[in-house]
Design a protein around this motif. Structure first.
Motif, short mmCIF file in Angstrom:
data_model
loop_
_atom_site.label_atom_id
_atom_site.label_comp_id
_atom_site.label_asym_id
_atom_site.label_seq_id
_atom_site.Cartn_x
_atom_site.Cartn_y
_atom_site.Cartn_z
N TYR A 105 1.06 -1.43 0.06
CA TYR A 105 0.21 -0.41 0.02
C TYR A 105 0.88 1.40 -0.20
O TYR A 105 1.83 1.51 0.83
N ALA A 106 0.73 1.92 -1.18
CA ALA A 106 1.79 3.07 -0.91
C ALA A 106 1.30 4.25 -1.95
O ALA A 106 1.73 4.93 -2.73
N ALA A 243 -7.69 2.92 3.64
CA ALA A 243 -7.58 1.74 4.92
C ALA A 243 -7.83 1.77 5.94
O ALA A 243 -8.46 0.33 7.06
N GLN A 255 -2.63 7.04 8.69
CA GLN A 255 -1.51 6.06 8.39
C GLN A 255 -1.52 4.10 8.68
O GLN A 255 -2.07 4.43 9.81
N ILE A 256 -1.28 3.90 8.37
CA ILE A 256 -1.29 2.21 8.35
C ILE A 256 -0.46 1.93 9.67
O ILE A 256 1.51 2.19 9.49
N SER A 264 2.20 -4.91 7.81
CA SER A 264 0.45 -4.09 8.81
C SER A 264 0.92 -5.30 10.05
O SER A 264 1.05 -6.45 10.37
N ALA A 272 2.99 -1.23 3.99
CA ALA A 272 2.87 0.22 4.09
C ALA A 272 4.40 1.05 3.06
O ALA A 272 4.59 0.55 4.48
N CYS A 276 1.29 6.53 3.75
CA CYS A 276 0.52 6.34 4.34
C CYS A 276 1.16 5.24 5.66
O CYS A 276 0.01 4.26 5.90
N ALA A 277 2.41 5.04 5.45
CA ALA A 277 2.69 4.42 6.53
C ALA A 277 3.10 5.19 7.97
O ALA A 277 4.24 5.59 7.79
#
Length: 396
Positions: A105-106, A243, A255-256, A264, A272, A276-277
């Motif tokens: 997930y980016a 997310a 953010q994840i 995750s 991620a 978003c991380a």
């Protein structure tokens, strides 16, 4: 059946990661699909240049991934279902669904409005190509003496204000800062920053929080009216709620939440990278949303994915923030080193040398995107076991 890796987003983190995975893993065992909403790679670090009237060339992602084995799906992500391991998308071909065995997930970030009245309706930003082009068109329509207010004293705000001021000296450019301009910089770098603002004629409104945006002005917290034919909002970034809506564990920022390997903490099939991380750096603090963090996190995520799929030991890559590189127009810049606690060191580099260094960094990043598998080991690793979706899920 092959192990399906889906990468969401082809920004700095996603594009690099997809190329790395394609170079390191055997196509006999895996298939890699990149999902991106637009057909071009967008150099987000240069969007303030695009907005100020400079022409930038954009590389087609189809050309970037040609010959790598990576499949490109041009579509917008509308949802993620980590329990079913599917991604919902919509594009020119209509709505669809992609199944995955491993998801990276980016999707990056966009501008954060912070609930300030009028920002969504009247303000501009430079967090995406479409929004930068919208600002570019608006600035082109301003005549001599037009007023531009940039809200936010972070890197994006400083770079946008100085770029517009240098490109359009006929405009009156100002920046609104909640605190002191360049407060995080070393004293010498801070003086350099102020001198650059003075040279470019940028007015600074320090300790001025903007509480509302209107068509021709912004309203400060104390009720002061700041004239602005154009308000550029650069007061932070926000991630899309996809997310969180999908049931992934997220931080207050949306953010994840990931472990040290960018996996995750709630769904081990999901990794991620980038903005978003929610990743903790070596100093115990969350990594800032930045291009540098995108580099750190995508390298760690891809290394972990490769190791786990091939039965190797998961390595750890550095998650240390080294400094800030701030453009001040095309011929000036500041490179400020920081220590392990992200406090500015006394030493900094400024002027044309720093500007050339920043230009080389941008050029290097763009070249790396254009050659996503260059310089990586040529050996394609086979998966440790035959791909087994059900078994992989149970083992995780």
């Amino acid at each position: 059946m092959k192990h399906r890796i889906v990468v969401l987003g082809a920004g700095y983190a996603g594009a690099f990661a997809a190329g790395n995975l394609a170079r390191r893993l055997s196509p006999a065992d895996i298939e890699i699909t990149v999902v991106n909403a637009v057909p071009d790679f967008v150099e987000r670090m240069r969007l303030h240049q695009l907005a100020s009237g400079q022409d930038l060339a954009f590389r087609k992602l189809a050309d970037v991934f040609a010959g790598t084995g990576v499949r490109l799906r041009l579509a917008r992500v509308t949802g993620v279902d980590p329990e079913r391991r599917t991604v919902a998308v919509t594009g020119e071909d209509g709505d669809g669904e992609l199944a995955y065995d491993t998801l990276l997930y980016a999707l990056g970030s966009s501008v954060a409005h912070h609930g300030v009245p009028g920002v969504a309706e009247y303000a501009f930003d430079v967090t995406g190509r479409s929004s930068a082009l919208r600002l570019r068109e608006r600035l082109a329509g301003l005549g001599e003496g037009g007023t531009v207010l940039v809200v936010g004293e972070g890197l994006t705000g400083i770079e946008t204000a100085t770029e517009v001021a240098e490109s359009r000296p006929d405009l009156s450019v100002a920046l609104a800062a909640r605190g002191e301009l360049g407060a995080w910089l070393s004293p010498k770098a801070r003086r350099h920053l102020r001198q650059a603002f003075d040279r470019l004629g940028v007015t600074v409104h320090e300790y001025t929080g903007i509480e509302a945006v209107e068509p021709t002005r912004a309203i400060a917290a104390d009720g002061t009216s700041v004239p602005a034919d154009v308000t550029v909002w650069s007061a932070g970034f926000a991630v899309h709620p996809i997310a969180a809506a999908g049931g992934l564990e997220v931080a207050e920022t949306g953010q994840i939440v990931v472990d040290r390997t960018m996996r995750s903490v709630s769904h081990p099939d999901v990794y991620a990278a980038g903005d978003c991380a929610y990743a903790i750096g070596e100093n115990g603090r969350p990594l800032p949303m930045s291009c540098a963090s995108a580099g750190f996190t995508n390298m760690q995520a891809t290394a972990a994915i490769i190791a786990r799929l091939t039965g190797g030991e998961v390595p750890t890559t550095g998650l240390k923030y080294y400094g800030n590189h701030i453009s001040l127009g095309r011929r000036d810049a500041i490179f400020q080193m920081v220590d392990g606690d992200v406090r500015s060191k006394p030493w900094y580099l400024g002027g044309r040398t720093a500007a050339r260094l920043k230009a080389s960094v941008l050029k290097g990043a763009e070249w790396g995107i254009a050659h996503p598998t260059f310089g990586m080991p040529k050996r394609r690793h086979r998966l440790a076991t035959a791909p087994d979706r059900a078994g992989a899920r149970a083992a995780a």
